[in-house]
Each structure stands twice: as C-alpha cells, then as structure tokens.
Design a protein around this motif. Structure first.
Motif, PDB file in Angstrom:
ATOM      1  N   ARG A 141       0.785  -1.078   0.040  1.00 22.81           N
ATOM      2  CA  ARG A 141       0.108   0.032  -0.048  1.00 22.81           C
ATOM      3  C   ARG A 141       0.755   1.380  -0.044  1.00 22.81           C
ATOM      4  NH1 ARG A 141      -2.686  -1.006   5.499  1.00 22.81           N
ATOM      5  NH2 ARG A 141      -0.731  -1.697   5.683  1.00 22.81           N
ATOM      6  N   GLN A 142       2.194   1.136   0.218  1.00 21.70           N
ATOM      7  CA  GLN A 142       3.063   2.428   0.379  1.00 21.70           C
ATOM      8  C   GLN A 142       3.968   2.604  -0.620  1.00 21.70           C
ATOM      9  OE1 GLN A 142       4.688   3.505   4.078  1.00 21.70           O
ATOM     10  NE2 GLN A 142       3.283   2.378   5.323  1.00 21.70           N
ATOM     11  N   VAL A 143       4.603   3.361  -0.766  1.00 20.50           N
ATOM     12  CA  VAL A 143       5.875   3.665  -1.910  1.00 20.50           C
ATOM     13  C   VAL A 143       7.110   4.132  -0.997  1.00 20.50           C
ATOM     14  CG1 VAL A 143       4.420   4.083  -3.499  1.00 20.50           C
ATOM     15  CG2 VAL A 143       5.212   5.978  -2.277  1.00 20.50           C
ATOM     16  N   THR A 144       8.180   3.995  -1.563  1.00 15.78           N
ATOM     17  CA  THR A 144       9.396   4.739  -0.720  1.00 15.78           C
ATOM     18  C   THR A 144      10.013   5.594  -1.874  1.00 15.78           C
ATOM     19  OG1 THR A 144      10.999   3.026  -1.620  1.00 15.78           O
ATOM     20  CG2 THR A 144       9.969   2.758   0.380  1.00 15.78           C
ATOM     21  N   VAL A 145      10.713   6.630  -1.422  1.00 18.20           N
ATOM     22  CA  VAL A 145      11.251   7.657  -2.189  1.00 18.20           C
ATOM     23  C   VAL A 145      12.749   7.659  -2.301  1.00 18.20           C
ATOM     24  CG1 VAL A 145      11.227  10.085  -2.646  1.00 18.20           C
ATOM     25  CG2 VAL A 145       8.909   8.939  -1.928  1.00 18.20           C
ATOM     26  N   SER A 146      13.304   7.859  -3.290  1.00 13.15           N
ATOM     27  CA  SER A 146      14.735   7.894  -3.556  1.00 13.15           C
ATOM     28  C   SER A 146      15.335   9.034  -4.508  1.00 13.15           C
ATOM     29  CB  SER A 146      15.404   6.485  -4.131  1.00 13.15           C
ATOM     30  OG  SER A 146      15.201   5.529  -3.032  1.00 13.15           O
ATOM     31  N   VAL A 147      16.526   9.320  -4.193  1.00  8.97           N
ATOM     32  CA  VAL A 147      16.951  10.440  -5.202  1.00  8.97           C
ATOM     33  C   VAL A 147      17.336   9.810  -6.624  1.00  8.97           C
ATOM     34  CG1 VAL A 147      18.713  12.095  -5.465  1.00  8.97           C
ATOM     35  CG2 VAL A 147      17.619  11.895  -3.442  1.00  8.97           C
ATOM     36  N   THR A 148      17.033  10.525  -7.678  1.00  5.85           N
ATOM     37  CA  THR A 148      17.556   9.917  -9.020  1.00  5.85           C
ATOM     38  C   THR A 148      19.002  10.439  -9.139  1.00  5.85           C
ATOM     39  OG1 THR A 148      16.866  11.909 -10.173  1.00  5.85           O
ATOM     40  CG2 THR A 148      15.513   9.779 -10.001  1.00  5.85           C
ATOM     41  N   GLY A 149      19.665  10.006 -10.144  1.00  5.26           N
ATOM     42  CA  GLY A 149      21.063  10.550 -10.511  1.00  5.26           C
ATOM     43  C   GLY A 149      20.951  12.339 -10.893  1.00  5.26           C
ATOM     44  N   GLN A 150      19.788  12.504 -11.381  1.00  3.78           N
ATOM     45  CA  GLN A 150      19.625  13.884 -11.853  1.00  3.78           C
ATOM     46  C   GLN A 150      19.589  14.506 -10.403  1.00  3.78           C
ATOM     47  OE1 GLN A 150      16.535  14.497 -14.618  1.00  3.78           O
ATOM     48  NE2 GLN A 150      16.600  16.828 -14.181  1.00  3.78           N
ATOM     49  N   GLY A 151      18.886  14.331  -9.421  1.00  2.65           N
ATOM     50  CA  GLY A 151      18.649  14.779  -7.988  1.00  2.65           C
ATOM     51  C   GLY A 151      19.957  14.770  -7.458  1.00  2.65           C
ATOM     52  N   GLU A 152      20.747  13.668  -7.498  1.00 10.47           N
ATOM     53  CA  GLU A 152      22.129  13.715  -6.976  1.00 10.47           C
ATOM     54  C   GLU A 152      23.006  14.921  -7.830  1.00 10.47           C
ATOM     55  OE1 GLU A 152      23.558   9.803  -7.415  1.00 10.47           O
ATOM     56  OE2 GLU A 152      22.424   8.949  -5.743  1.00 10.47           O
ATOM     57  N   ALA A 153      23.224  14.760  -8.919  1.00 10.84           N
ATOM     58  CA  ALA A 153      23.787  15.922  -9.700  1.00 10.84           C
ATOM     59  C   ALA A 153      23.365  17.485  -9.068  1.00 10.84           C
ATOM     60  CB  ALA A 153      23.566  15.936 -11.148  1.00 10.84           C
ATOM     61  N   LEU A 154      21.937  17.725  -8.899  1.00  9.80           N
ATOM     62  CA  LEU A 154      21.691  18.620  -8.566  1.00  9.80           C
ATOM     63  C   LEU A 154      22.158  19.105  -7.211  1.00  9.80           C
ATOM     64  CD1 LEU A 154      18.328  20.662  -9.319  1.00  9.80           C
ATOM     65  CD2 LEU A 154      19.205  20.633  -6.876  1.00  9.80           C
ATOM     66  N   LEU A 155      22.194  18.387  -6.245  1.00  8.62           N
ATOM     67  CA  LEU A 155      22.597  18.718  -4.722  1.00  8.62           C
ATOM     68  C   LEU A 155      24.066  18.916  -4.954  1.00  8.62           C
ATOM     69  CD1 LEU A 155      20.378  15.857  -3.056  1.00  8.62           C
ATOM     70  CD2 LEU A 155      20.260  18.321  -2.705  1.00  8.62           C
ATOM     71  N   LYS A 156      24.659  18.111  -5.504  1.00  9.69           N
ATOM     72  CA  LYS A 156      26.239  18.280  -5.738  1.00  9.69           C
ATOM     73  C   LYS A 156      26.455  19.620  -6.141  1.00  9.69           C
ATOM     74  CE  LYS A 156      30.574  15.945  -7.504  1.00  9.69           C
ATOM     75  NZ  LYS A 156      31.080  15.039  -8.438  1.00  9.69           N
ATOM     76  N   GLU A 157      25.794  20.097  -7.423  1.00  6.58           N
ATOM     77  CA  GLU A 157      26.201  21.344  -7.826  1.00  6.58           C
ATOM     78  C   GLU A 157      25.780  22.499  -6.953  1.00  6.58           C
ATOM     79  OE1 GLU A 157      27.361  24.301 -10.748  1.00  6.58           O
ATOM     80  OE2 GLU A 157      28.110  22.126 -10.053  1.00  6.58           O
ATOM     81  N   GLU A 158      24.651  22.339  -6.286  1.00  4.80           N
ATOM     82  CA  GLU A 158      24.484  23.328  -5.371  1.00  4.80           C
ATOM     83  C   GLU A 158      25.316  23.544  -4.149  1.00  4.80           C
ATOM     84  OE1 GLU A 158      21.252  25.917  -3.365  1.00  4.80           O
ATOM     85  OE2 GLU A 158      21.535  25.051  -5.423  1.00  4.80           O
ATOM     86  N   ARG A 159      25.562  22.332  -3.641  1.00  7.54           N
ATOM     87  CA  ARG A 159      26.851  22.396  -2.593  1.00  7.54           C
ATOM     88  C   ARG A 159      28.048  22.849  -3.177  1.00  7.54           C
ATOM     89  NH1 ARG A 159      24.560  16.346  -1.146  1.00  7.54           N
ATOM     90  NH2 ARG A 159      23.026  17.234   0.274  1.00  7.54           N
ATOM     91  N   ARG A 160      28.500  22.639  -4.324  1.00  9.16           N
ATOM     92  CA  ARG A 160      29.612  23.291  -4.929  1.00  9.16           C
ATOM     93  C   ARG A 160      29.717  24.534  -4.836  1.00  9.16           C
ATOM     94  NH1 ARG A 160      31.921  25.302  -8.798  1.00  9.16           N
ATOM     95  NH2 ARG A 160      30.082  25.304 -10.252  1.00  9.16           N
ATOM     96  N   LEU A 161      28.625  25.210  -5.346  1.00  6.99           N
ATOM     97  CA  LEU A 161      28.512  26.649  -5.400  1.00  6.99           C
ATOM     98  C   LEU A 161      28.462  27.412  -4.082  1.00  6.99           C
ATOM     99  CD1 LEU A 161      25.628  26.858  -8.367  1.00  6.99           C
ATOM    100  CD2 LEU A 161      28.093  27.607  -8.520  1.00  6.99           C
ATOM    101  N   LYS A 162      27.612  26.914  -3.102  1.00  3.58           N
ATOM    102  CA  LYS A 162      27.688  27.450  -1.862  1.00  3.58           C
ATOM    103  C   LYS A 162      28.870  27.272  -1.124  1.00  3.58           C
ATOM    104  CE  LYS A 162      22.592  26.947  -1.348  1.00  3.58           C
ATOM    105  NZ  LYS A 162      21.410  26.265  -0.779  1.00  3.58           N
ATOM    106  N   GLU A 163      29.651  26.328  -1.234  1.00  3.37           N
ATOM    107  CA  GLU A 163      30.914  25.949  -0.353  1.00  3.37           C
ATOM    108  C   GLU A 163      31.908  27.004  -1.266  1.00  3.37           C
ATOM    109  OE1 GLU A 163      31.737  21.770  -0.159  1.00  3.37           O
ATOM    110  OE2 GLU A 163      29.957  21.652   0.912  1.00  3.37           O
TER     111      GLU A 163
END
Length: 142
Positions: free
Chosen positions: A89-111
């Motif tokens: 009845r339920q689902v789980t949620v995971s980050v895709t490769g595209q999501g991982e890339a976005l997070l990595k770039e966001e962190r890189r810019l902020k750092e």
C-alpha cells in the motif's frame, strides 16, 4: 548588543545566521527549487528508501504537503517512487542521478562562495570559526 549575556548572544547568532543563510541561498544553482523542495531532496538523499509519511514527519510538514513536494520533485526527475518492499500500500522515495547531480552542484556553488568569504577573514578569525563549527553543529541538533 551585549554579547556577554546569553540573550544577547542568542540575538546576535539569530541575526547573523539568518543573514548568512539568506546569502547562501542566493548562491543557488539555476534549479528554481523552493527551499522546502530543496530540503526535501536533501533529506531523501540522506534517507534513501524513506516513505512519504516518514519524510513528512522528518521535515515537520503535513503528509498532504509532502505528497505535493514529492510530486513536484518527481515531475522534474529528481526523485523516484518505488513500491515499498514489505507494504504494497506504500511507496518509498529515492533520489535519482539527476537529483544527486543537482545537490552536488548546489553544494559546490555554496561552498565556493563561502570559501571566498573565509579568505577575507584573518587567520585568527578562521581559527575561531574552526572551533565554533562543531558547537554550531551541536546547536542545530538540540
């Protein structure tokens, strides 16, 4: 502002941390995620296979709001829902490769931005921040 009192220190920290947070948000990659969407994406990365209900509880939002946030992230290809391994009845949620890339770039810019600001400080000021960093981390978890 009297930094000798706990109230004065609290006020100074609140103002400074809020200002720093706003400045860091301006360094965002060109992704146009809301702060809630970005926080949710980062939480899913930290907790792969989390259920939407658990995610809502973790992020302190109502389940219907989390469902909308997950839907928006899924629509952009940043997260994927999969059937729950034990409860159909339920689902789980995971980050895709595209999501991982976005997070990595966001962190890189902020750092990178923060690294530049740190270079403007004296070695003594940076040493104080090195000592304060674990304390600020502790405050964020209390």
């Amino acid at each position: 502002m009297d930094l000798r009192s706990d109230a004065g220190l609290a006020s100074a920290l609140r103002v400074s941390l809020a200002r720093l947070t706003r400045r860091l948000r301006r360094q965002a990659a060109a992704h146009s995620l809301t702060p809630t969407q970005f926080a949710t994406l980062a939480a899913v990365e930290r907790h792969p296979g989390i259920s939407p209900g658990e995610l809502a509880e973790l992020e302190k939002v109502q389940p219907p709001s989390m469902t909308r946030v997950i839907g928006a992230l899924e629509e952009r290809g940043l997260v994927a829902r999969t059937p729950h391994p034990t409860d159909r009845r339920q689902v789980t949620v995971s980050v895709t490769g595209q999501g991982e890339a976005l997070l990595k770039e966001e962190r890189r810019l902020k750092e990178a931005w923060l690294t530049q600001r740190l270079k403007e400080l004296t070695p003594e000021e940076r040493a104080v921040l090195r000592q304060a960093a674990p304390i600020l981390e502790k405050l964020s978890k209390i």
